[in-house]
Design a protein around this motif. Sequence first.
Motif, PDB file in Angstrom:
ATOM      1  N   VAL A 503       0.846  -1.197   0.000  1.00  0.00           N
ATOM      2  CA  VAL A 503       0.000   0.000   0.000  1.00  0.00           C
ATOM      3  C   VAL A 503       0.880   1.246   0.000  1.00  0.00           C
ATOM      4  O   VAL A 503       2.050   1.201   0.376  1.00  0.00           O
ATOM      5  CB  VAL A 503      -0.965   0.030   1.213  1.00  0.00           C
ATOM      6  CG1 VAL A 503      -1.934  -1.140   1.156  1.00  0.00           C
ATOM      7  CG2 VAL A 503      -0.203   0.027   2.535  1.00  0.00           C
ATOM      8  N   ASP A 504       0.282   2.349  -0.447  1.00  0.00           N
ATOM      9  CA  ASP A 504       1.001   3.624  -0.446  1.00  0.00           C
ATOM     10  C   ASP A 504       0.882   4.269   0.931  1.00  0.00           C
ATOM     11  O   ASP A 504      -0.239   4.495   1.407  1.00  0.00           O
ATOM     12  CB  ASP A 504       0.416   4.566  -1.507  1.00  0.00           C
ATOM     13  CG  ASP A 504       0.655   4.048  -2.920  1.00  0.00           C
ATOM     14  OD1 ASP A 504       1.587   3.247  -3.098  1.00  0.00           O
ATOM     15  OD2 ASP A 504      -0.094   4.446  -3.834  1.00  0.00           O
ATOM     16  N   GLY A 505       1.992   4.534   1.568  1.00  0.00           N
ATOM     17  CA  GLY A 505       1.981   5.238   2.856  1.00  0.00           C
ATOM     18  C   GLY A 505       1.610   4.343   4.019  1.00  0.00           C
ATOM     19  O   GLY A 505       1.448   3.135   3.888  1.00  0.00           O
ATOM     20  N   GLU A 506       1.504   4.973   5.196  1.00  0.00           N
ATOM     21  CA  GLU A 506       1.188   4.260   6.429  1.00  0.00           C
ATOM     22  C   GLU A 506      -0.245   3.730   6.397  1.00  0.00           C
ATOM     23  O   GLU A 506      -1.116   4.317   5.754  1.00  0.00           O
ATOM     24  CB  GLU A 506       1.329   5.209   7.632  1.00  0.00           C
ATOM     25  CG  GLU A 506       2.745   5.740   7.846  1.00  0.00           C
ATOM     26  CD  GLU A 506       3.622   4.766   8.606  1.00  0.00           C
ATOM     27  OE1 GLU A 506       3.069   3.847   9.236  1.00  0.00           O
ATOM     28  OE2 GLU A 506       4.844   4.916   8.551  1.00  0.00           O
ATOM     29  N   VAL A 507      -0.468   2.634   7.115  1.00  0.00           N
ATOM     30  CA  VAL A 507      -1.825   2.106   7.274  1.00  0.00           C
ATOM     31  C   VAL A 507      -2.470   2.849   8.450  1.00  0.00           C
ATOM     32  O   VAL A 507      -1.981   2.770   9.582  1.00  0.00           O
ATOM     33  CB  VAL A 507      -1.803   0.594   7.564  1.00  0.00           C
ATOM     34  CG1 VAL A 507      -3.223   0.064   7.714  1.00  0.00           C
ATOM     35  CG2 VAL A 507      -1.068  -0.142   6.460  1.00  0.00           C
ATOM     36  N   PRO A 508      -3.561   3.616   8.209  1.00  0.00           N
ATOM     37  CA  PRO A 508      -4.155   4.400   9.298  1.00  0.00           C
ATOM     38  C   PRO A 508      -4.652   3.523  10.444  1.00  0.00           C
ATOM     39  O   PRO A 508      -5.088   2.381  10.215  1.00  0.00           O
ATOM     40  CB  PRO A 508      -5.337   5.116   8.622  1.00  0.00           C
ATOM     41  CG  PRO A 508      -5.058   5.054   7.156  1.00  0.00           C
ATOM     42  CD  PRO A 508      -4.280   3.793   6.934  1.00  0.00           C
ATOM     43  N   PRO A 509      -4.590   4.024  11.686  1.00  0.00           N
ATOM     44  CA  PRO A 509      -5.116   3.267  12.833  1.00  0.00           C
ATOM     45  C   PRO A 509      -6.584   2.937  12.612  1.00  0.00           C
ATOM     46  O   PRO A 509      -7.338   3.725  12.057  1.00  0.00           O
ATOM     47  CB  PRO A 509      -4.944   4.241  14.011  1.00  0.00           C
ATOM     48  CG  PRO A 509      -3.943   5.241  13.554  1.00  0.00           C
ATOM     49  CD  PRO A 509      -4.082   5.338  12.067  1.00  0.00           C
ATOM     50  N   GLY A 510      -6.973   1.762  13.005  1.00  0.00           N
ATOM     51  CA  GLY A 510      -8.380   1.377  12.875  1.00  0.00           C
ATOM     52  C   GLY A 510      -8.675   0.567  11.629  1.00  0.00           C
ATOM     53  O   GLY A 510      -9.646  -0.200  11.594  1.00  0.00           O
ATOM     54  N   VAL A 511      -7.840   0.715  10.589  1.00  0.00           N
ATOM     55  CA  VAL A 511      -8.098  -0.019   9.338  1.00  0.00           C
ATOM     56  C   VAL A 511      -7.931  -1.517   9.555  1.00  0.00           C
ATOM     57  O   VAL A 511      -8.736  -2.324   9.091  1.00  0.00           O
ATOM     58  CB  VAL A 511      -7.158   0.477   8.209  1.00  0.00           C
ATOM     59  CG1 VAL A 511      -7.257  -0.432   6.989  1.00  0.00           C
ATOM     60  CG2 VAL A 511      -7.526   1.900   7.825  1.00  0.00           C
TER      61      VAL A 511
END
Length: 529
Positions: A503-511
């Motif tokens: 994935v592009d960038g960080e994985v947001p919290p909660g995903v």
Amino acid sequence: MPAPRVLISDALSPAAVQIFKERGVEVDFQPDLGKDKDRLAAIIGQYDGLAIRSATKVTSKILERASALKVIGRAGIGVDNVDIPAATARGVIVMNTPFGNSITTAEHAIAMMFALAREIPAADASTQAGKWEKNRFMGVEITGKTLGIIGCGNIGAIVADRAQGLHMRVIAFDPFLSPERALDLGVEKVELDELLARADIITLHTPLTEKTRNILSAEALARTKKGVRIINCARGGLVDEVALRAALESGHVAGAAFDVFSTEPALENPLFGHPHVVCTPHLGAATTEAQENVALQIAEQMSDYLTKGAIQNAVNFPSITAEEAPRLKPFIALAEKLGSFAGQLTETGLKSVRVTYQGEVAGMKTKALTSAAVAGLLRPMLAEVNVVSAPSVAKERGIVVEEMTREQDGDYDSLVTVTVVTEKQERSVSGTVFADGKPRIVDIKGLKVDGEFAPSMIYVSNEDKPGFIGRFATTLGDAGVNIATFALGRDRPGGSAIALVEVDGEVPPGVLARIQTIPGVKQAKPLRF
């Protein structure tokens, strides 16, 4: 050929100068130069080596001027004052001395424990102020108390040994501590919750990583025994200092002794001023013996590299010769990434790791590759581990490291498999290097897959049921996460399946929590490489 030249820009023991000279290395000893970055930048281009402690900051700008520099040696363990990626990009080896301070740091933790238990600093200040407050300073005995050690590596093990000499009961939380090693040390291995509930005194001896940051959070402190005392001589940031101050104010925590702080130099801190807090200015390694040890070690290591090409305790390169490097380099990257993959998925105590080499790679210098795999495996919990120190760190923790070589058997000219055995399961992951030189992952737990390693990934294991991919992609899309690549594998239709997604960038919290709710999902983990 002219003799190599080394600049010492921090206050290193004069004995180090002698070591360099004895081994045919010219030395320029300027112990105050490290504080003047402009002067350092102006002359750094003249030197093959730079020996430092913590005062010199080796930034990318300094490195840009270091045209002849081949090695940076840090007398001590922490290399956060060196821009390691910039040094690596310029081909500069960065070395440290990971074990030279161990006894001194362990002794400081024990000294802080006594100071806290008997309120020595406050009693000293009171007495020297002309008061005689004999009844004010009511301490506690150390004998018979339960000491909880968080992180039982080199320093933690020395603390455990000294504590047993003081007739304390010692319990330890360390995911990398095997039951056999715990038995050898005479400590009881426990999970963190049990340590919090049972320990009268807690001492921290773990590096600061994303997994250990605020390991003593407000919630963790609330689970401790009332009247607990907490000692931190490891790294600032392991304890939530604001939450600890609140726990001290409420009386739940009886006292704290800190040598390290979340911001240093610590000119102010939430813990300062509390009557039951003892503070020292990062003195863990500050003894004559420790400074002498690390100075001699770094001088020996740097001299051996500059005169013989030997590499020891490098944080950014394995111990291999210049001739072997080009062929080994992509396989070192593969082994480290396979180890990192396994390490990021490992949540219980490690017992052993087996690295199997098949085909052409079996004829290479597999010891360096195994070190890289073990470094990748341990790094999620132990940030300071490197490809050179990894085998000894694993040995300290009683983790058995095995190496196997086999003839080519399958679709790949070379195949590397890392198998990790924990207290609960065994997990294998395999990879290869294609003609483009890029490491690829080709098998996870026996399921065929074909994926490249990427900076940010999500690993999902699930039941092979229709609709999973659509729900998964929708979940990421709704969270604004863009999928770059998507690799799938399964054992049979309707059986077990895996997805390895870049994935592009960080994985947001909660995903990840939302992914876990998709029907059939067994596990979802973020991965970083």
